[in-house]
Scaffold this active site. Sequence first.
Site, PDB file in Angstrom:
ATOM      1  N   ASP A  25      -5.949   3.007   7.991  1.00  0.00           N
ATOM      2  CA  ASP A  25      -6.376   4.954   7.976  1.00  0.00           C
ATOM      3  C   ASP A  25      -5.417   5.804   8.239  1.00  0.00           C
ATOM      4  OD1 ASP A  25      -8.530   6.547   8.485  1.00  0.00           O
ATOM      5  OD2 ASP A  25      -8.709   6.494  11.029  1.00  0.00           O
ATOM      6  N   HIS A  42      -4.792   8.326  -1.145  1.00  0.00           N
ATOM      7  CA  HIS A  42      -5.313   7.525  -1.420  1.00  0.00           C
ATOM      8  C   HIS A  42      -4.066   6.855  -2.105  1.00  0.00           C
ATOM      9  CE1 HIS A  42      -8.743   8.391   0.933  1.00  0.00           C
ATOM     10  NE2 HIS A  42      -9.344   9.394   0.413  1.00  0.00           N
ATOM     11  N   LEU A 136       0.153 -16.394  -1.032  1.00  0.00           N
ATOM     12  CA  LEU A 136      -0.712 -15.094   0.036  1.00  0.00           C
ATOM     13  C   LEU A 136      -2.265 -15.011  -0.332  1.00  0.00           C
ATOM     14  CD1 LEU A 136      -0.810 -13.354   2.212  1.00  0.00           C
ATOM     15  CD2 LEU A 136      -0.048 -11.377   0.168  1.00  0.00           C
TER      16      LEU A 136
HETATM   17  C1  IPE Z   1     -12.402   3.125   8.535  1.00  0.00           C
HETATM   18  O1  IPE Z   1     -11.994   3.960   7.964  1.00  0.00           O
HETATM   19  C2  IPE Z   1     -12.479   2.157   6.735  1.00  0.00           C
HETATM   20  C3  IPE Z   1     -11.492   2.526   5.986  1.00  0.00           C
HETATM   21  C4  IPE Z   1      -9.948   2.249   6.419  1.00  0.00           C
HETATM   22  C5  IPE Z   1     -11.987   1.518   4.710  1.00  0.00           C
HETATM   23  P1  IPE Z   1     -12.373   5.623   8.399  1.00  0.00           P
HETATM   24  O2  IPE Z   1     -11.669   6.772   8.668  1.00  0.00           O
HETATM   25  O3  IPE Z   1     -13.533   5.409   7.656  1.00  0.00           O
HETATM   26  O4  IPE Z   1     -13.475   5.209  10.106  1.00  0.00           O
HETATM   27  P2  IPE Z   1     -13.981   6.240  11.058  1.00  0.00           P
HETATM   28  O5  IPE Z   1     -15.253   6.876   9.994  1.00  0.00           O
HETATM   29  O6  IPE Z   1     -12.660   7.680  11.657  1.00  0.00           O
HETATM   30  O7  IPE Z   1     -14.340   5.098  12.166  1.00  0.00           O
HETATM   31  C1  IPE Z   2      -8.176   5.532   5.409  1.00  0.00           C
HETATM   32  O1  IPE Z   2      -8.272   7.134   5.295  1.00  0.00           O
HETATM   33  C2  IPE Z   2      -8.706   4.874   3.548  1.00  0.00           C
HETATM   34  C3  IPE Z   2     -10.110   5.413   3.367  1.00  0.00           C
HETATM   35  C4  IPE Z   2     -11.132   5.410   4.163  1.00  0.00           C
HETATM   36  C5  IPE Z   2     -10.763   5.244   1.806  1.00  0.00           C
HETATM   37  P1  IPE Z   2      -8.710   8.465   5.399  1.00  0.00           P
HETATM   38  O2  IPE Z   2      -9.422   9.029   4.010  1.00  0.00           O
HETATM   39  O3  IPE Z   2      -9.948   7.654   6.307  1.00  0.00           O
HETATM   40  O4  IPE Z   2      -7.804   9.018   5.934  1.00  0.00           O
HETATM   41  P2  IPE Z   2      -7.815  10.211   7.027  1.00  0.00           P
HETATM   42  O5  IPE Z   2      -8.575   9.352   8.902  1.00  0.00           O
HETATM   43  O6  IPE Z   2      -8.985  11.131   7.150  1.00  0.00           O
HETATM   44  O7  IPE Z   2      -7.027  10.513   7.281  1.00  0.00           O
HETATM   45 MG    MG Z   3     -10.160   7.845   8.500  1.00  0.00          MG
END
Ligand code: IPE
Ligand code: IPE
Ligand code: MG
Length: 257
Positions: A25, A42, A136
């Site tokens: 995240d 990303h 892995l």
């Molecule tokens: C969790 O992250 C999902 C992934 C990393 C794929 P999110 O950014 O979607 O989670 P929330 O919405 O903050 O809980």
């Molecule tokens: C995690 O990073 C990736 C996905 C959920 C696809 P985020 O896109 O949720 O990044 P933040 O949490 O908004 O910074």
């Molecule tokens: Mg996020």
Amino acid sequence: MNSGKTKESVPVGKRLPKHIAIIMDGNGRWAKKRGLPRYAGHPAGVEAVRRVVEVCVELQIPTLTLFAFSSENWRRPQKEVNLIMDLFVRSLKKEVRRLNRNQVKLRIIGDRSAFSKRLQKQIEEAEHQTETNKGLLLQVAANYGGRWDITQAAKCVAERVQSGELTLDMIDEEAISQHLSFAGVPEPDLFIRTGGEQRISNFLLWQCAYTELYFTDLLWPDFNRQAMEAALLDFTHRQRRFGRTGEQVQDQTAEAS
Ligand code: IPE
Ligand code: IPE
Ligand code: MG
């Protein structure tokens, strides 16, 4: 707790987790901090995936499960979802050669029926091209949700009851877990979430019942070898009791050594 004063190195062997699960995240915030649109985070996140896979290969960790896209991430702006899907297709194509070189076996977990035909085909190809690798096991959770996983397992069990193959008395934890996304693979020992939030966000709900949780404020694209080593070191200091007392666990460890 590691005070950080003495430099401890990551021990190899049996104290390391056999299965690590990561919620990657913080990509969006990483990009915004740099004045970039959030989806620019990303591709930077893919670089971090490469680094972490490399560390797991080196340390001979048997399984790594990465949360790439949750069943709730469809709620994001369409443009971001499209870009993530494109990145997924491109990465699958591009990474296979590197995975094979490192003997990494790829498996995608989650409900793939919602993906485009093109992406579904790409997933099948990448899995097929890496299926004989012996190193892995890299599981990427895409359109995955812990509740979806338990629900689909419950449906499979219900079907078996309906067909007369199982009776109600035969439904136990083992009967359910046999139908979960990665039946047969040991449950994660260590769960890491980057990005500062301390929640599970519908990741592996059943499988993380006894997993050690580790949270870091680092944003996923900044997660590197050093950060992974810090998480592993922290794990080696945990006492896993599984309901028993600390004394029982100590006695067991003493007997085993
Ligand atoms: C969790 O992250 C999902 C992934 C990393 C794929 P999110 O950014 O979607 O989670 P929330 O919405 O903050 O809980
Ligand atoms: C995690 O990073 C990736 C996905 C959920 C696809 P985020 O896109 O949720 O990044 P933040 O949490 O908004 O910074
Ligand atoms: Mg996020």
